[in-house]
Enzyme design. Structure first.
Site, PDB file in Angstrom:
ATOM      1  N   ASP A  43      -1.810  -6.929   5.641  1.00 17.10           N
ATOM      2  CA  ASP A  43      -1.347  -8.289   5.900  1.00 17.10           C
ATOM      3  C   ASP A  43      -1.817  -9.140   4.731  1.00 17.10           C
ATOM      4  O   ASP A  43      -2.880  -8.879   4.163  1.00 17.10           O
ATOM      5  CB  ASP A  43      -1.901  -8.821   7.221  1.00 17.10           C
ATOM      6  N   HIS A 145      -3.081  -8.682  -5.591  1.00 22.01           N
ATOM      7  CA  HIS A 145      -4.014  -8.693  -4.474  1.00 22.01           C
ATOM      8  C   HIS A 145      -3.795  -7.482  -3.570  1.00 22.01           C
ATOM      9  O   HIS A 145      -4.742  -6.885  -3.069  1.00 22.01           O
ATOM     10  CB  HIS A 145      -3.888 -10.001  -3.685  1.00 22.01           C
TER      11      HIS A 145
END
Length: 160
Positions: A43, A145
């Protein structure tokens, strides 16, 4: 190479929570039960400092609702444009407690969308004067990321 990875969309409940870690921890338990084996979920979110972390855990919904244009309207006249993309990856195997791996990419919100690559917030997320949408895939993957959280998982798996 540690082994084969297969992407399977088994779906999981995305709870309303304050952190990506809470969403991933809940989701990995559900995914592990459905898969009867090792499982991972990821997520991610965009956290804008001057907006007190908004859109954060609601990044996908906010993008679908107001898009980059809406974020740029919220940022009109705002001098502090610092932002961070965060990725949280949950991993679990049968009989073990889930483990959370994290990755971050610091940057700032651009004044206007630029570039045609990437997706989502990439055209307005800038690092060193260049948006992610202006980067080629190799450059994006090197600083990503998501890449950071996956590399952390890979390192952990290799150390076992």
């Amino acid at each position: 190479m540690l082994g084969e990875v297969e992407q399977r969309n088994v779906g999981y409940t995305e709870i309303q929570a304050d952190t990506l870690e809470e969403v991933a921890a809940f989701g990995i338990e559900e995914a592990r039960e459905k898969l009867y084996g090792p499982a991972m979920i990821e997520d991610a979110g965009l956290f804008i400092e001057s907006l007190k972390g908004f859109p954060g855990v609601y990044s996908a919904y906010v993008f679908d609702t107001i898009g980059n244009e809406g974020i740029l309207r919220l940022m009109e006249g705002v001098a502090d444009r610092k932002a961070v993309f965060r990725s949280v990856l949950g991993y679990a195997e049968p009989g073990m407690e889930p483990i959370i791996f994290k990755g971050e990419l610091e940057g700032e919100i651009a004044a206007e969308p630029r570039g045609s690559g990437g997706f989502g917030y990439d055209p307005i997320f800038e690092i060193g004067g260049k948006t992610i949408a202006e980067m080629d895939l190799a450059e994006k993957n090197r600083i990503s990321h998501r890449g950071a959280s996956i590399r952390a998982l890979n390192s952990w798996l290799a150390s076992r």
